[in-house]
Design a protein around this motif. Structure first.
Motif, PDB file in Angstrom:
ATOM      1  N   ASN A 358       0.845  -1.208   0.000  1.00 30.53           N
ATOM      2  CA  ASN A 358       0.000   0.000   0.000  1.00 30.53           C
ATOM      3  C   ASN A 358       0.877   1.255   0.000  1.00 30.53           C
ATOM      4  O   ASN A 358       0.779   2.115   0.891  1.00 30.53           O
ATOM      5  N   PRO A 359       1.754   1.379  -0.987  1.00 29.79           N
ATOM      6  CA  PRO A 359       2.713   2.488  -0.963  1.00 29.79           C
ATOM      7  C   PRO A 359       2.071   3.836  -1.290  1.00 29.79           C
ATOM      8  O   PRO A 359       1.088   3.934  -2.033  1.00 29.79           O
ATOM      9  N   THR A 360       2.661   4.870  -0.732  1.00 27.66           N
ATOM     10  CA  THR A 360       2.382   6.243  -1.155  1.00 27.66           C
ATOM     11  C   THR A 360       3.311   6.548  -2.323  1.00 27.66           C
ATOM     12  O   THR A 360       4.487   6.194  -2.295  1.00 27.66           O
ATOM     13  N   LEU A 427      -0.184  -1.606  -5.659  1.00 25.51           N
ATOM     14  CA  LEU A 427      -0.354  -1.967  -4.251  1.00 25.51           C
ATOM     15  C   LEU A 427       0.918  -2.461  -3.575  1.00 25.51           C
ATOM     16  O   LEU A 427       0.902  -2.785  -2.398  1.00 25.51           O
ATOM     17  N   VAL A 428       2.019  -2.498  -4.314  1.00 25.45           N
ATOM     18  CA  VAL A 428       3.273  -2.929  -3.695  1.00 25.45           C
ATOM     19  C   VAL A 428       4.442  -2.434  -4.535  1.00 25.45           C
ATOM     20  O   VAL A 428       4.366  -2.367  -5.771  1.00 25.45           O
ATOM     21  N   LYS A 429       5.524  -2.055  -3.852  1.00 25.64           N
ATOM     22  CA  LYS A 429       6.760  -1.722  -4.551  1.00 25.64           C
ATOM     23  C   LYS A 429       7.907  -2.446  -3.855  1.00 25.64           C
ATOM     24  O   LYS A 429       7.856  -2.718  -2.648  1.00 25.64           O
ATOM     25  N   PHE A 430       8.928  -2.756  -4.631  1.00 28.30           N
ATOM     26  CA  PHE A 430      10.062  -3.553  -4.155  1.00 28.30           C
ATOM     27  C   PHE A 430      11.306  -2.684  -4.213  1.00 28.30           C
ATOM     28  O   PHE A 430      11.710  -2.215  -5.280  1.00 28.30           O
ATOM     29  N   MET A 431      11.923  -2.491  -3.039  1.00 24.45           N
ATOM     30  CA  MET A 431      12.933  -1.457  -2.900  1.00 24.45           C
ATOM     31  C   MET A 431      14.357  -1.998  -2.800  1.00 24.45           C
ATOM     32  O   MET A 431      14.654  -2.880  -1.994  1.00 24.45           O
ATOM     33  N   PHE A 432      15.216  -1.455  -3.642  1.00 23.00           N
ATOM     34  CA  PHE A 432      16.661  -1.629  -3.522  1.00 23.00           C
ATOM     35  C   PHE A 432      17.235  -0.216  -3.591  1.00 23.00           C
ATOM     36  O   PHE A 432      17.650   0.255  -4.642  1.00 23.00           O
ATOM     37  N   PRO A 433      17.216   0.500  -2.464  1.00 24.19           N
ATOM     38  CA  PRO A 433      17.508   1.935  -2.453  1.00 24.19           C
ATOM     39  C   PRO A 433      18.750   2.300  -3.268  1.00 24.19           C
ATOM     40  O   PRO A 433      19.825   1.731  -3.080  1.00 24.19           O
ATOM     41  N   ASN A 434      18.575   3.246  -4.184  1.00 21.14           N
ATOM     42  CA  ASN A 434      19.675   3.648  -5.055  1.00 21.14           C
ATOM     43  C   ASN A 434      19.489   5.105  -5.442  1.00 21.14           C
ATOM     44  O   ASN A 434      18.387   5.654  -5.352  1.00 21.14           O
ATOM     45  N   LYS A 435      20.567   5.741  -5.856  1.00 22.95           N
ATOM     46  CA  LYS A 435      20.531   7.177  -6.167  1.00 22.95           C
ATOM     47  C   LYS A 435      19.778   7.485  -7.448  1.00 22.95           C
ATOM     48  O   LYS A 435      19.508   8.650  -7.755  1.00 22.95           O
TER      49      LYS A 435
END
Length: 549
Positions: A358-360, A427-435
């Motif tokens: 449920n991402p913003t 309804l969903v996101k998959f995160m691999f934080p990057n610049k």
């Protein structure tokens, strides 16, 4: 004596192979023994000093070589009569001469050959010693991590190449079996080995004259006959998609062959040879071979452990896969960035850390000011699904804002879309934080997954089956992945599930991909990146080869 890797990469200077002639081989710094009259001898202090001084001078332009020779007391690696030194010379020169077989540019050994012929003193021998060491370092870097620097070719090539420490590479070479060590510098991935086999196969095709006449016309369907169908038949046979046949009509076997071709080229597999299929059928073996040479270079750029479990997103294939121990365990269609300068998906590797349910949608500033600000200037209520938020995180009433006073640089607000079924991230996101602010996510725009070419996003990767993707990831840390995920989803509130074990993510761009059981799959160069890489490889001296006749 040899162009350093850095200067060669910067200038793209062409390298041409000059075979070691019989006279040089007889001289024998290359494959035989060093002339005894000039071999450095510890007992002769003056001669050793001359050799050492020459090595120090010749190595001064290389920090790696200067450090190595100082640390070893200027002991030769190549230029003495020991069996080990001879083995090193043989292994290096054979590897260098075989470089074009690996898809590398040939190495210009002309100057080395001339200097070897002219050896008359220990100083000459010292210079030859360093020339061989420089040649080793050039070759080691090229075969291990590529001849080109990705970031110099295209702004979307932001991959961090896993360069090895040159001093450690040289030290390990001296300690190892030379031929075996040089072999293990190459990528060890099955894909690399299969690409080399396909390279040799296409070189034989070129040697035999190619795949014959190009298919004329724009469309052929089952039941048709005529000269165009016969040419289509012959092309399919030459390419290996159709067994030997004398049919003059578009029969069931030909339809099956066309479908196989379509599946292996990312086309709609309807068995009809339409414009897209004919265009791909008529791509020359030379162009396919160039794609393989580019793929080999790309394999060297990613010559590192990919992860026992990893996520593989091939932008040209519009797919995302989960790979476990070399086997694809989950696959879904994807949508990638549009072919526009600021929207093309970049290529890099990172680690997926968590998923947001449920991402913003925090609208990227570039989108907010380039797309939404002009709309709100015309109509303050435009894009009403987005909240206007000030610097303190408070929602701002649009009725109190004069949007006309702001520019792309002065716009002081952020735009956010609350969680919902209509949220741009789904309804969903998959995160691999990057610049680069790139991630994988759901989308409410499901119809795009039915397209043959799926380049529509702002750069992030949209997944057709995001829930199943989430379940596959969570199955490693819970016995009830569906239940865990759905429990978060049903709250309607934004929440995070951490991945207990981070998963490497590789965003790649491959127009030539091997099949584990043999054969190739090809994809279109949607961003034109492979064309740029091929031009750079050609500039560095890589050439197409034809074998046989």
């Amino acid at each position: 004596m040899f162009v350093s890797p850095a200067s060669r990469f910067a200038t793209g200077a062409r390298r041409s192979l000059s075979p070691f002639k019989a006279a040089m081989l007889a001289l024998s710094l290359s494959l035989g023994s060093v002339p005894a009259v000039i071999a450095p001898a510890p007992a002769a202090a003056q001669e050793v000093s001359a050799f050492m001084q020459a090595v120090a001078e010749a190595a001064s332009s290389s920090k790696t070589l200067s450090e190595y020779y100082r640390a070893t007391g200027y002991k030769p690696i190549f230029a003495d009569n020991s069996a080990r030194a001879k083995a090193r010379r043989q292994a290096l020169l054979r590897a260098v001469q075989a470089a074009p077989e690996k898809g590398l540019a040939p190495y210009d050994t002309t100057l080395l050959e001339a200097n070897l012929r002219a050896i008359k003193s220990d100083r000459d021998l010292g210079r030859a010693e360093v020339a061989m060491a420089k040649l080793f370092l050039d070759y080691a870097r090229d075969i291990q991590t590529g001849q080109l620097v990705p970031s110099r070719i295209d702004s979307g090539l932001v991959r961090q190449v896993p360069y090895r420490d040159a001093l450690q590479t040289l030290t390990n070479f001296v300690k190892s079996s030379p031929a075996a060590y040089l072999r293990q510098l190459e990528p060890t991935s099955p894909e690399y080995a299969r690409l080399l086999k396909e390279k040799a196969k296409l070189e034989r095709v070129l040697g035999q004259g190619g795949w014959g006449q190009e298919v004329p016309g724009k469309k052929y369907e089952p039941g048709q006959s005529g000269n165009g169908v016969i040419i289509l038949r012959n092309r399919l046979m030459a390419m290996g998609y159709l067994p030997r046949s004398a049919t003059t009509s578009y029969d069931a076997k030909m339809q099956k062959a066309v479908q196989l071709f379509q599946m292996q080229h990312g086309l709609t597999a309807d068995g009809v040879a339409g414009p897209s299929t004919i265009e791909e059928l008529n791509v020359s073996p030379e162009k396919r071979l160039a794609s393989i040479l580019v793929a080999l270079e790309r394999e060297r750029w990613i010559n590192m452990p990919l992860g026992k479990r990893h996520i593989w997103v091939n932008l040209t294939d519009f797919s995302a896969k989960i790979v476990d121990s070399g086997r694809v365990t989950f696959e879904t269609r994807s949508v990638v960035g549009m072919n526009q300068s600021d929207r093309r998906s970049p290529e890099f590797s990172d680690e997926m850390e968590h998923m947001v349910i449920n991402p913003t949608w925090n609208v990227p500033r570039s989108i907010a000011v380039k797309e939404y600000l002009p709309m709100m200037k015309k109509n303050p209520n435009a894009a009403g699904h987005l909240r206007l938020v000030d610097s303190r995180g408070r929602t701002v009433n649009r009725a109190n804002v004069d949007f006309s006073q702001y520019t792309t640089s002065s716009f002081p607000f952020a735009l956010k879309q609350p969680p919902s079924n209509r949220n741009a991230l789904g309804l969903v996101k998959f995160m691999f934080p990057n610049k680069y602010n790139i991630y994988l996510h759901d989308t409410p725009s499901k119809s795009l997954f039915g397209r043959e070419v799926r380049a529509f996003s702002h750069g992030c990767i949209r997944l057709q089956q995001p829930f199943d993707f989430a379940y596959a990831l969570l199955a490693k840390q819970t016995n009830d992945p569906v239940g865990v995920f759905q429990a978060h989803l049903k709250t309607g509130q934004e929440s995070v599930i951490e991945l207990e074990q981070h998963v490497p993510v590789h965003l790649v761009y491959r127009t030539a991909v091997t099949q584990p059981k043999g054969g190739m799959e090809y994809r279109r160069d949607i961003y034109g990146r492979d064309a740029k890489i091929w031009a750079a490889l050609q500039k560095s001296g890589v050439q197409l080869r034809a074998i046989g006749g």
